[in-house]
Design an enzyme around this catalytic site. Structure first.
Site, PDB file in Angstrom:
ATOM      1  N   ASP A  59     -67.225  67.434 -22.735  1.00 52.58           N
ATOM      2  CA  ASP A  59     -66.331  68.470 -23.273  1.00 52.58           C
ATOM      3  C   ASP A  59     -66.840  68.925 -24.642  1.00 52.58           C
ATOM      4  OD1 ASP A  59     -65.618  66.212 -24.693  1.00 52.58           O
ATOM      5  OD2 ASP A  59     -63.465  66.416 -24.373  1.00 52.58           O
ATOM      6  N   SER A  60     -67.915  68.283 -25.112  1.00 54.13           N
ATOM      7  CA  SER A  60     -68.619  68.785 -26.298  1.00 54.13           C
ATOM      8  C   SER A  60     -69.138  70.201 -26.040  1.00 54.13           C
ATOM      9  CB  SER A  60     -69.774  67.859 -26.677  1.00 54.13           C
ATOM     10  OG  SER A  60     -70.582  67.580 -25.546  1.00 54.13           O
ATOM     11  N   ASP A  98     -66.803  65.505 -17.870  1.00 53.83           N
ATOM     12  CA  ASP A  98     -65.771  65.031 -18.806  1.00 53.83           C
ATOM     13  C   ASP A  98     -64.414  65.609 -18.421  1.00 53.83           C
ATOM     14  OD1 ASP A  98     -65.724  63.337 -20.952  1.00 53.83           O
ATOM     15  OD2 ASP A  98     -66.712  64.729 -22.326  1.00 53.83           O
ATOM     16  N   LYS A 128     -65.581  61.306 -16.658  1.00 54.12           N
ATOM     17  CA  LYS A 128     -65.449  60.449 -17.845  1.00 54.12           C
ATOM     18  C   LYS A 128     -64.076  60.684 -18.469  1.00 54.12           C
ATOM     19  CE  LYS A 128     -67.805  61.187 -21.819  1.00 54.12           C
ATOM     20  NZ  LYS A 128     -66.681  61.432 -22.757  1.00 54.12           N
ATOM     21  N   GLU A 130     -61.623  59.570 -21.830  1.00 54.65           N
ATOM     22  CA  GLU A 130     -61.541  58.948 -23.152  1.00 54.65           C
ATOM     23  C   GLU A 130     -60.314  58.046 -23.239  1.00 54.65           C
ATOM     24  OE1 GLU A 130     -61.835  61.644 -26.456  1.00 54.65           O
ATOM     25  OE2 GLU A 130     -63.636  62.605 -25.652  1.00 54.65           O
ATOM     26  N   GLU A 197     -68.716  54.953 -28.484  1.00 54.31           N
ATOM     27  CA  GLU A 197     -69.081  55.974 -29.480  1.00 54.31           C
ATOM     28  C   GLU A 197     -68.597  55.573 -30.868  1.00 54.31           C
ATOM     29  OE1 GLU A 197     -68.153  60.053 -28.519  1.00 54.31           O
ATOM     30  OE2 GLU A 197     -68.756  60.740 -30.515  1.00 54.31           O
TER      31      GLU A 197
HETATM   32  O1  KIV Z   1     -68.495  65.275 -24.777  1.00 54.89           O
HETATM   33  C1  KIV Z   1     -69.523  64.609 -24.963  1.00 54.89           C
HETATM   34  O2  KIV Z   1     -70.621  65.131 -25.118  1.00 54.89           O
HETATM   35  C2  KIV Z   1     -69.405  63.163 -24.989  1.00 54.89           C
HETATM   36  C3  KIV Z   1     -70.627  62.350 -25.286  1.00 54.89           C
HETATM   37  C4  KIV Z   1     -71.186  62.598 -26.581  1.00 54.89           C
HETATM   38  C5  KIV Z   1     -70.448  60.925 -24.997  1.00 54.89           C
HETATM   39  O3  KIV Z   1     -68.345  62.660 -24.771  1.00 54.89           O
END
Ligand code: KIV
EC number: 2.1.2.11
Length: 305
Positions: A59-60, A98, A128, A130, A197
């Site tokens: 989600d970055s 994510d 993924k 969090e 992280e």
């Molecule tokens: O969103 C992302 O890029 C991440 C990674 C940096 C682990 O969660």
């Protein structure tokens, strides 16, 4: 057209896919797991063809590509859109998407429905999530629903407001215990790997040693089972100073800026496109008289190819 060439991989032998089991075997063999984010088709191809084991559509994307201030505004539709593009470019790596903020916090049912969309509609092999212990019910239900889950603990960017900024986590004995308990709970619930992280190296070492599933670190030191970075951090494409844990492998900003300025100058100076970069009429086709130049008029046929 160049975009057609981009799609063509030539004769393609079937590629053995990285699975959760491959990651586990790597942990057990002490072979580092390589992971990197990607958000679109060309970068996904580059990352996959370089032999990276795990590609994360993080989600970055919200900050790296969409220009948001943090990851909180990223929507399911945006994540699905980018995951589809990446899945068209990845043939070998394990593809993880994510779960964006808001897609799994309201209820376990929401989380299952949204996670299944990544697998069913976008080609992800895993999602993924969090957070630690508070999501074990969801992770266990997802395991039942055949959705692979990667956990993510420590500095979790979706908790930016609770953390009061992007701060290293797990620096007190109490916080260390909490993160160790989170990692154990994620593993017990069925997570296939855990992203660590922004935590002290020493804590990541302990969690990794105790964990039966691979840990993948970002800002968690070298003793994790693998490492992940954000694609745009590697290439100086973030318009900001790099974090301590990140390493720049090339100056993409400089590279692209130089090329764009050259293109601008070539167009402004009429040196692009050249005649060789132009299409021409077939020899037998004459231009109407009013658009002929003097040199055209001297030639019986007007094609200069
Ligand atoms: O969103 C992302 O890029 C991440 C990674 C940096 C682990 O969660």
């Amino acid at each position: 057209m160049s975009l057609t060439q981009l799609r063509d991989r030539g004769a393609s032998a079937p590629m053995p896919r990285v699975t959760a089991d491959v990651l586990l075997q790597k942990k057990r063999a002490g072979q580092p797991i390589t992971a990197l984010t990607a958000y679109d088709f060309p970068t996904a191809r580059l990352v996959d063809e370089a032999g990276i084991d795990l590609v994360l559509v993080g989600d970055s994307v919200g900050m790296a590509v969409l220009g948001y201030e943090n990851t909180l505004p990223v929507t399911m539709e945006e994540m699905l859109h980018h995951t589809r593009a990446v899945s068209r470019g990845v043939r070998r790596a394990l593809l993880v998407a994510d779960m964006p903020y808001g897609s799994y916090q309201a209820s376990v049912e929401d989380g299952i429905r949204n996670a299944v969309r990544f697998v069913k509609e976008a080609g992800a092999q895993a999602v993924k999530i969090e957070g630690g212990r508070k999501h074990v019910d969801l992770i266990a239900r997802l395991a039942d629903a055949e959705v692979l889950v990667v956990g993510h603990i420590g500095l979790t960017p979706q908790s930016v407001h609770r953390m009061g900024g992007y701060r290293v986590q797990g620096k007190t004995a109490e916080a260390m215990d909490a993160l160790c308990a989170d990692a154990q709970a994620l593993e017990a619930a069925g997570a296939i790997a855990i992203v660590l992280e922004g935590i002290p190296r020493e804590l990541a070492t302990v969690i990794t040693a105790r964990s039966g599933v691979p840990t993948i670190g970002i800002g968690a030191g070298p003793d994790c089972d693998g490492q992940i970075l954000v694609f745009h951090d590697l290439f100086n494409l973030t318009f900001s100073a790099p974090a301590k844990f990140s390493r720049r492998y090339a100056d993409g900003a400089e590279f692209f800026s130089r090329a764009i300025a050259q293109y601008r100058d070539d167009v402004a100076g009429r040196s692009f496109p050249s005649d060789a970069e132009s299409y021409h009429l077939p020899r037998e086709v004459q231009l109407p008289r009013e658009v002929q130049t003097e040199s055209d008029a001297e030639e019986p046929h007007l094609c200069k190819a």
